[in-house]
Design a protein around this motif. Structure first.
Motif, mmCIF file in Angstrom:
data_model
loop_
_atom_site.group_PDB
_atom_site.id
_atom_site.type_symbol
_atom_site.label_atom_id
_atom_site.label_comp_id
_atom_site.label_asym_id
_atom_site.label_seq_id
_atom_site.Cartn_x
_atom_site.Cartn_y
_atom_site.Cartn_z
ATOM 1 N N TYR A 107 47.051 4.365 -3.215
ATOM 2 C CA TYR A 107 45.619 4.315 -2.935
ATOM 3 C C TYR A 107 45.067 2.897 -3.034
ATOM 4 N N LEU A 111 42.247 0.964 -0.647
ATOM 5 C CA LEU A 111 41.007 0.376 -1.163
ATOM 6 C C LEU A 111 40.845 -1.085 -0.756
ATOM 7 N N ILE A 119 34.985 6.395 -0.037
ATOM 8 C CA ILE A 119 36.249 7.065 -0.295
ATOM 9 C C ILE A 119 35.988 8.505 -0.715
ATOM 10 N N ALA A 135 37.970 2.652 -6.574
ATOM 11 C CA ALA A 135 37.131 2.592 -5.378
ATOM 12 C C ALA A 135 35.785 1.944 -5.678
ATOM 13 N N LYS A 140 33.248 0.456 -2.952
ATOM 14 C CA LYS A 140 33.124 1.647 -2.121
ATOM 15 C C LYS A 140 32.199 2.668 -2.785
#
Length: 454
Positions: A107, A111, A119, A135, A140
């Motif tokens: 992940y 990111l 996300i 995130a 995000k």
């Protein structure tokens, strides 16, 4: 620089003119905004982490909202990654978009994409905190499936990360955006059934010890990465906790990931459905961001039902809310002027003048496709405001669910101070894994605040 300008600049700098986010104005293909043009600069680009049944369901919901694009996806299972990519590119093709959805095993790589605005996280619970915080730290916004986290400390860390970074986080508690629950919350708050004395909430059975036999790990699954921070040698691979899927022939999951039903990997129905039903009870009682002060397990000194007591005297029990259907998840509020029942697709009140009795059939999977809740999240991003289910609500409900299980496992009452977020001297409760546990190396929990480290 405005958010629209930032999206345009970051997209260009990240992927150049060939970026899938650099598109002509897009007409909404369906829904109340059908035909409306969405400019590329106002589009929200999503990345998905966790591509099982819930992740795919969330994609279907987001894909029905105007002004959305999907740029990437991540999962520890390579078959699920490819299945999701096919879902996304088929949708993109049908809507005249560039057909591209990049796949990632880690992940952190997703990111790093500067063109992604938000996300969606639908991993097992033990990964929620790390992915969400990563995130948020990457700038995000986050749509996070319930419950907020696996432990109390993780949930509080996510809450800190949201406010530290000034981002939007929407909990996947879609009942917050459903009409029957919103109506129930309003009636209870307005005193329509008087002063509330009791609340009966049915969620279901607690988790059980992990007892699945070990199976060989399939080549398509990075099970070590699936384990992540979990630090328990009892946990091994079994297809029930990571349901098998196939592309040729096409075969989707035959069951929901059973990790949620075991103490070592989940919190059972008290978290799985408690994150929905206790969440609504908290909202109606005006306890968002707070919670009960005492938790008494079922069976303690003859206690018939697991019980939670609020400082104002309200008592909430885990018991059938509807005597005719004892296993139906829902809530019954009991006041000194009447009662109110609410469940998915159902709401009923003792006073027919307050509420016209209505009961509708809820189709299978209807509440897993929750476009209004997703739309509320997207609107919150565009307006940079809190959504219907912000992080503080999720943190307080997550804490409640964990405390309910801690009392059950300890076999005695547990006292909690919602103001100080502490057990106030109860060292045994503070040492419980659902409050805090040491991560497996090399994982570390950012924003760690062990207020009860005594």
């Amino acid at each position: 620089m405005s958010r629209r300008d930032f999206i345009g600049v970051s997209s260009l700098s990240a992927l150049g003119l060939a970026s899938l986010t650099i598109l002509p104005s897009w007409k909404v293909p369906q829904g109340p905004l059908k035909g409306k043009k969405i400019a590329p600069s106002d589009r929200i680009v999503l990345g998905f982490v966790g591509l099982g049944q819930q992740g795919r369901s969330d994609f279907r919901s987001f894909s029905s909202c105007p002004g959305v694009q999907v740029a990437g996806c991540c999962d520890v299972d390579s078959i699920k990654r490819e299945r999701f990519r096919r879902d996304v590119t088929a949708w993109q093709k049908d809507n005249g978009m560039n057909e591209r959805c990049d796949m990632y095993e880690f992940y952190e790589d997703l990111l790093e994409r500067r063109d992604i605005d938000a996300i969606e996280i639908a991993t097992p619970d033990h990964w929620h905190a790390l992915v969400a915080i990563g995130a948020l730290d990457a700038g995000k916004d986050v749509y996070l499936q319930k419950p907020l986290a696996y432990t109390i400390t993780e949930g509080l860390a996510v809450q800190t990360a949201v406010r530290h970074n000034g981002r939007v986080l929407q909990m996947g508690s879609q009942q917050r955006s459903s009409s029957e629950f919103q109506q129930a919350i309003k009636l209870v708050r307005e005193g329509a059934i008087g002063h509330i004395n009791e609340v009966h909430v049915r969620v279901g059975d607690p988790p059980k010890p992990f007892d699945l036999p070990e199976m060989p790990v399939p080549a398509n699954l990075n099970f070590n990465l699936w384990l992540g921070p979990l630090n328990n040698p009892k946990i091994h691979y079994h297809s029930d906790i990571c349901p098998v899927v196939s592309l040729d022939p096409p075969q989707d999951e035959k069951l929901w990931g059973a990790w949620r039903w075991y103490e070592e990997t989940g919190n059972g129905f008290p978290a799985d459905w408690g994150a929905h039903m206790y969440d609504i009870a908290q909202a109606a009682l005006g306890m968002d961001g707070s919670g009960p002060v005492e938790f008494i397990p079922q069976g303690y000194n003859g206690t018939k039902y697991g019980t939670m007591k609020y400082a104002n005297g309200i008592v909430m029990t885990e018991q059938p809310f509807d005597e005719k259907q004892p296993n139906w998840q829902g809530i019954k509020f009991i006041g000194d002027k009447g009662w109110l029942k609410v469940a998915r697709g159902y709401i009923e009140c003792s006073d027919s003048k307050l509420l016209k009795k209505s009961q509708e059939e809820v189709k299978a999977g209807q509440y897993e496709v929750s476009s209004p809740h997703m739309q509320n999240f997207l609107d919150a991003i565009r307006e940079h405001k809190d959504p219907n289910a912000p992080v503080e609500y999720g943190a307080s409900t997550n804490t409640l669910c964990c405390l309910f299980n801690i009392a059950r496992e300890l076999g005695r009452p547990v006292h909690w101070n919602p103001a100080t977020l502490s057990f106030e001297g109860d060292k045994e409760a503070a040492a419980h894994r659902l409050y805090y546990y040491e991560y497996r190396r090399p994982y570390k929990l950012p924003y760690l605040d062990r207020r009860n480290n005594i």
